[in-house]
Design a protein around this motif. Sequence first.
Motif: not given
Length: 303
Positions: A4, A49, A223
């Motif tokens: 991310i 993402c 993540p």
Amino acid sequence: MFGILNLNKPAGWTSRDVVNRVSRIVGRKVKCGHAGTLDPLATGVLLVCIGKATKLVPYIHEFPKSYDGGFLFGKKSETDDLEGTLESVPIPADLTEETIQNLLPEFLGEIEQVPPVYSAVWVKGERAYDLARRGETVELSARKVNIDRLELSQFDNQSMTLSMTCGTGTYVRSLGRDIARRAGTEAVMSSLTRTSIGPFTLEDSISVDELDQERIQQKLQSPLILFERFPKYTANAEEIQLIRHGREVSIRSQGFSGNAGAGAHGGADAEKVIVIDEQGQLVAITENRKLLLAPQMVFPSPE
């Protein structure tokens, strides 16, 4: 590539523009997507993402978001911001900072809010803004949103700035509009900065102008930051192979960390358990079914 990216979206860019910039740098074969649209007028935290982290967008939406929104009194538009055609309306002579401060408690907690006509809300299979742009009448119903924090951080008789923390689905434009109406006037949003999404803050974001392959690799976050409140299970190599083939694995008590085994009851209420490898990398999101970990979402091994 898997993780991310916390970016500071510049004014004038769409969220899609930012994703396209990232995609050009990491390569078109790598999937990219943003988590939470910001209008072109807005700046601040935009999460992109990368790779299979795009599957985690629903988890990002669960986090509260914080904003600073600027509003001009005595103005209204069909978009509830400066992007629309502005119309002037009177500002009460007795509008004071105290007036606004006294109204804020009405807008805390769970409230009902009508989204702007020019919004991404679905209406009969189409986005509301598409219908509005075609000149069609759009009637949106009020819906419940949560405002956890609401502060007046700037005020004069022409403008105000609201700082807030709210749940997903909240329209800052609508909030400023409704507060102004309660004060006897109208207001349009003149600026918006998203200052955080859960653990991702504006202070830790990076400028789109700074992006290159090396910078993305440096700043790509695991993540696992999304799952700090979840119990973790450290799987060995054999268990990881089974999980990546969609197989359940039996829980070893020594593999747990955090809220270990709190949901071992299984069934419909079975809790999620995050499986990591011995290097602390995310392997899978699983469901604890009576001491069996059932894979729900599986992620690739690091390159």
